[in-house]
Enzyme design. Structure first.
Site, PDB file in Angstrom:
ATOM      1  N   GLU A 238       7.079  -0.549   0.179  1.00 37.18           N
ATOM      2  CA  GLU A 238       5.977   0.384   0.417  1.00 37.18           C
ATOM      3  C   GLU A 238       6.440   1.741   0.923  1.00 37.18           C
ATOM      4  O   GLU A 238       5.868   2.771   0.574  1.00 37.18           O
ATOM      5  CB  GLU A 238       4.959  -0.216   1.395  1.00 37.18           C
ATOM      6  CG  GLU A 238       4.138  -1.365   0.798  1.00 37.18           C
ATOM      7  CD  GLU A 238       4.894  -2.684   0.743  1.00 37.18           C
ATOM      8  OE1 GLU A 238       5.996  -2.769   1.321  1.00 37.18           O
ATOM      9  OE2 GLU A 238       4.378  -3.629   0.109  1.00 37.18           O
TER      10      GLU A 238
ATOM     11  N   HIS B 291      -4.253  -9.487   5.710  1.00 38.59           N
ATOM     12  CA  HIS B 291      -4.748  -9.126   4.370  1.00 38.59           C
ATOM     13  C   HIS B 291      -6.239  -8.802   4.389  1.00 38.59           C
ATOM     14  O   HIS B 291      -6.910  -8.928   3.371  1.00 38.59           O
ATOM     15  CB  HIS B 291      -4.526 -10.279   3.381  1.00 38.59           C
ATOM     16  CG  HIS B 291      -3.114 -10.458   2.932  1.00 38.59           C
ATOM     17  ND1 HIS B 291      -2.152 -11.024   3.715  1.00 38.59           N
ATOM     18  CD2 HIS B 291      -2.492 -10.148   1.768  1.00 38.59           C
ATOM     19  CE1 HIS B 291      -1.000 -11.068   3.050  1.00 38.59           C
ATOM     20  NE2 HIS B 291      -1.187 -10.536   1.859  1.00 38.59           N
TER      21      HIS B 291
HETATM   22  C1  LIG Z   1       4.383  -5.765   2.689  1.00 38.97           C
HETATM   23  C2  LIG Z   1       3.769  -6.537   1.588  1.00 38.97           C
HETATM   24  N1  LIG Z   1       3.736  -6.012   0.351  1.00 38.97           N
HETATM   25  C3  LIG Z   1       3.166  -6.685  -0.653  1.00 38.97           C
HETATM   26  C4  LIG Z   1       2.627  -7.923  -0.446  1.00 38.97           C
HETATM   27  C5  LIG Z   1       1.938  -8.670  -1.582  1.00 38.97           C
HETATM   28  N2  LIG Z   1       2.788  -9.800  -2.012  1.00 38.97           N
HETATM   29  C6  LIG Z   1       2.610 -11.026  -1.525  1.00 38.97           C
HETATM   30  S1  LIG Z   1       3.760 -12.093  -2.074  1.00 38.97           S
HETATM   31  C7  LIG Z   1       4.485 -10.908  -3.002  1.00 38.97           C
HETATM   32  C8  LIG Z   1       5.701 -11.249  -3.807  1.00 38.97           C
HETATM   33  C9  LIG Z   1       6.849 -11.649  -2.967  1.00 38.97           C
HETATM   34  O1  LIG Z   1       7.940 -11.922  -3.759  1.00 38.97           O
HETATM   35  P1  LIG Z   1       9.176 -12.687  -3.188  1.00 38.97           P
HETATM   36  O2  LIG Z   1       9.626 -12.052  -1.928  1.00 38.97           O
HETATM   37  O3  LIG Z   1      10.173 -12.806  -4.264  1.00 38.97           O
HETATM   38  O4  LIG Z   1       8.601 -14.123  -2.790  1.00 38.97           O
HETATM   39  P2  LIG Z   1       7.973 -15.230  -3.765  1.00 38.97           P
HETATM   40  O5  LIG Z   1       6.507 -14.968  -3.842  1.00 38.97           O
HETATM   41  O6  LIG Z   1       8.631 -15.142  -5.053  1.00 38.97           O
HETATM   42  O7  LIG Z   1       8.225 -16.512  -3.056  1.00 38.97           O
HETATM   43  C10 LIG Z   1       3.831  -9.692  -2.872  1.00 38.97           C
HETATM   44  C11 LIG Z   1       4.193  -8.448  -3.550  1.00 38.97           C
HETATM   45  C12 LIG Z   1       2.658  -8.431   0.862  1.00 38.97           C
HETATM   46  N3  LIG Z   1       2.108  -9.609   1.170  1.00 38.97           N
HETATM   47  N4  LIG Z   1       3.254  -7.737   1.851  1.00 38.97           N
END
Ligand SMILES: Cc1ncc(C[n+]2csc(CCOP(=O)(O)OP(=O)(O)O)c2C)c(N)n1
Ligand SMILES: [Mg+2]
Lengths: 333, 328
Positions: free
Chosen positions: A68, A137
């Site tokens: 972000e 959220h």
């Molecule tokens: C700071 C922030 N940005 C965006 C999100 C939205 N979000 C939730 S899970 C996710 C993907 C995370 O990917 P990864 O770290 O690879 O974990 P995975 O879901 O694959 O286990 C996103 C973008 C969030 N929760 N927090």
């Protein structure tokens, strides 16, 4: 438009109004682009960029990493150098990740540079509770943003405003946040097909009334309207003002309403303490003290993070019932 | 397979993975049936990582988890009943119903929270590791995070500080190939997140996250190193989630093919481990069946407990915002 609807009003859900606003901005402004997490192929987790990648390609619909600070920085740097970025921060809560980029860079750059930089950047983000998404959220942080000289903050309560505000924000040469509401995405309103602006800095009177003013923000506008209906049954003729533009705030419309009704309540979904409602109350007592017949009431969330449990979230989010109860208290009925 | 691993350890690793999988399958069903509200990010497919790492930790050691945290909680000793109760939003849940799936925590088990903020965990784990060193304990802090999270500044700052201060911290990146719906190749230019370790002055190790023994052994080395005071390690486990990003079927987006999912399932950590344990005579088909049966009983009891538990009430809303009472 389908044949059947040709003569009726053109109704669009909030989510599609966002899409249409962004699409028209991209058509109008060659140096506008969208950047954010899962905005491209996924079309946003809320679905409002669906189809835009196919239409505009990945030069203008840019999927970013989960970064972000980088994303807002991209918007600031690109805006300062000739682009008109539309930056997407999926959930407003994630502004925590990039508050420096927002508060110390984006908001101040023009001023610190003695007017040397212009930042036509729009940030679209999603606020609000109601989906059991818990403390990180579900927040409404508009007061945070409104406290920052240098940024503008809009809160569309309906589909018409969502589109018109996105267009107005994108044409503005300042950083503008459009704080949208995730519970409103399916809500329909009449939305003209052509481009139009909802003027920044203008509140809307969404219901006229003579006896009591309710100033509401975001989704609370609909709760205020429901409350007004109930109160009408009790013989209280309420005016409902959709604040819409948080920064700049339209005190003129607010004062005019008070002069008519002499009593008021402010309501927002954000935590009551330190919320934007306090600013509205302060301005009204400064500018219309002589017209006030009662203290101005405030309805907001309690002083706690947004709880997960449906049982608690229901108690947490302000609603029509609580507005009615507070209005009755003010009126002593 | 490594020599000095006891049969008990092997059996524990297996039952840990089975418990996670069955819990997640059930949680997914309950969500689809509308019994669990909110957003569930399920761990099915990635079980070997939580099981293999946590086998080396005691309750005193700390972890930080992610939005996809149920597996970590179970492997760290989490019980099904308070977990299900939390997902149901009941007052008997691990967080009294206030946190839900994305915030499950339990200090007694050393779980410093799942996290709704991607990248929220690494700085907190680094702080816990700092505390462990400061207080001269032998505790280790392990942070789990995704490939997507490795693009957050928070990870990089925590990694640098952990290496700088030589903290007893282990960074476990669960690279499941996606951040939400974005493929790794579209969110970072590196293939191995472990490469990033070099930039901070710590070892980076890549391991097959579908092979519980490989995870077990690599985690053992990293955790031993941390415990001995030799500093942090970045351990990247290549894995895959079988379900969608949220829930089971998710939003129905096409961002990967069924063939790809099936190919990963061919290498399923649990099934391949079972084949191995059968071949080695560590487990019999009957014993494996019993592991599933026990997990199913736990689920039944846990769900019944959750369903019969009360919801929190108005008074609970304003409680726990601050510590109230005498300072310790
Ligand atoms: C700071 C922030 N940005 C965006 C999100 C939205 N979000 C939730 S899970 C996710 C993907 C995370 O990917 P990864 O770290 O690879 O974990 P995975 O879901 O694959 O286990 C996103 C973008 C969030 N929760 N927090
Ligand atoms: Mg991932």
């Amino acid at each position: 438009m389908s044949e059947a609807l040709k003569d009726g009003p053109r109704m669009l859900p909030y989510v599609s109004a966002i899409t249409e606003g962004v699409r028209q901005v991209l058509q109008e402004q060659d140096n506008a682009f969208v950047a954010g997490e899962d905005v491209g192929q996924a079309g946003s987790v809320f679905g409002y960029y669906q189809g835009l990648l196919d239409e505009f390609g990945d030069r203008r619909i840019v999927d970013t990493p989960i970064s972000e600070k980088g994303i807002i920085g991209l918007g600031v740097g690109a805006a300062a150098t000739g682009c008109r970025p539309i930056i997407d921060i999926m959930f407003m809560d994630f502004l925590g990740e990039c508050m420096d980029e927002v508060a110390n860079q984006m908001a101040k750059m023009r001023f610190m540079f003695g007017g040397g930089a212009t930042l036509p950047v729009t940030v679209l983000t999603m606020a609000g509770a109601g989906m059991n998404l818990a403390a990180q959220h579900s927040q409404s942080w508009e007061a945070f943003l409104a406290h920052l000289p240098g940024v503008k903050v809009l809160m569309p309560s309906n589909a018409y405003d969502a589109k018109g505000m996105i267009i107005a924000a994108s044409r503005d040469d300042n950083p503008v946040f459009v704080v949208m509401n995730k519970m409103s995405l399916a809500m329909q309103a009449e939305v003209p097909e052509e481009m139009y602006e909802v003027p920044i800095g203008k509140a809307a009177i969404v219901r006229e009334g003579a006896a009591f003013s309710i100033f509401a923000m975001g989704r609370m506008v609909h709760e205020a309207l429901a409350a007004a209906k109930t109160l009408e049954g009790l013989g209280v003729d309420c005016e409902v003002v959709d604040v819409r533009s948080i920064q700049p705030f339209d005190s003129e419309t607010a004062v005019a309403s008070i002069k008519k009704t002499h009593r008021a309540l402010v309501v927002h979904e954000a935590v009551r303490f330190g919320g934007f409602g306090g600013e509205i109350v302060a301005q009204l007592q400064e500018e219309a003290f002589d017209y006030l017949d009662a203290p101005i009431a405030r309805v907001g969330a309690p002083f706690s993070p947004v709880p997960y449990s449906p049982a608690l979230e229901k108690l947490y989010i302000p609603n029509a019932e609580r507005i009615v109860a507070e209005v009755k208290k003010v009126l002593g009925i | 397979m490594a020599k000095n691993i006891t049969n008990k350890t092997l059996i524990d690793l297996h039952s840990c993975m089975v418990r996670i999988r069955r819990f997640e399958e059930e949680a997914g069903k309950l969500m689809e049936d509308g019994k669990i509200p909110g957003a569930l990010h399920l761990y099915v497919g990635q079980e070997a990582v939580a099981a293999g790492v946590m086998a080396h930790l005691s309750n005193k050691d700390q972890i930080t988890s992610t939005h996809r945290g149920h597996g970590h909680v179970i492997a760290k000793g989490g019980q099904f009943a308070p977990m299900f109760a939390e997902l149901y939003g009941k007052s008997t849940g691990y967080c009294k119903g206030k946190g839900g799936s994305m915030h499950i925590s339990n200090m007694a088990l050393g779980i410093l929270g799942a996290n709704g903020i991607v990248g929220g965990g690494p700085p907190i784990a680094m702080g816990a590791a700092f505390s462990n060193k400061f207080r001269k304990t032998k505790q280790v802090a392990v942070t789990f995070f995704g490939d997507g999270a490795s693009n957050e500044g928070s990870f990089h700052e925590a990694a640098n500080m952990a290496a700088l201060y030589q903290l007893p911290c282990v960074f476990v990146c669960e690279n499941n190939g996606f951040g939400e719906y974005t493929r790794q190749t579209n969110h970072q230019a590196v293939t191995d997140v472990a490469d990033r370790a070099a930039g901070y002055g710590m070892p980076g190790v890549v391991v097959d996250g579908m092979d519980v023994m490989a995870v077990y052994e690599a985690a053992e080395a990293a955790i031993k190193r941390a415990r001995a005071g030799d500093g942090p390690t970045l351990l990247e486990c290549k894995t895959y989630r079988y379900y969608d990003h949220v829930g089971v079927r998710g939003m129905g987006l096409t961002y990967r093919t069924d063939e790809e999912v099936d190919a990963w399932k061919q290498r399923d950590a649990i099934h391949s481990f079972e084949a191995l344990l059968l071949k080695q005579g560590v487990l019999t088909a009957k014993k494996i069946e019993n592991v599933y049966a026990r997990a199913n009983d736990e689920i039944k009891e846990g769900v019944a407990f959750a369903e019969s538990s009360p919801f929190p009430t108005t008074e609970d809303l304003l409680e726990d915002v601050y510590f109230v009472g005498a300072a310790s």
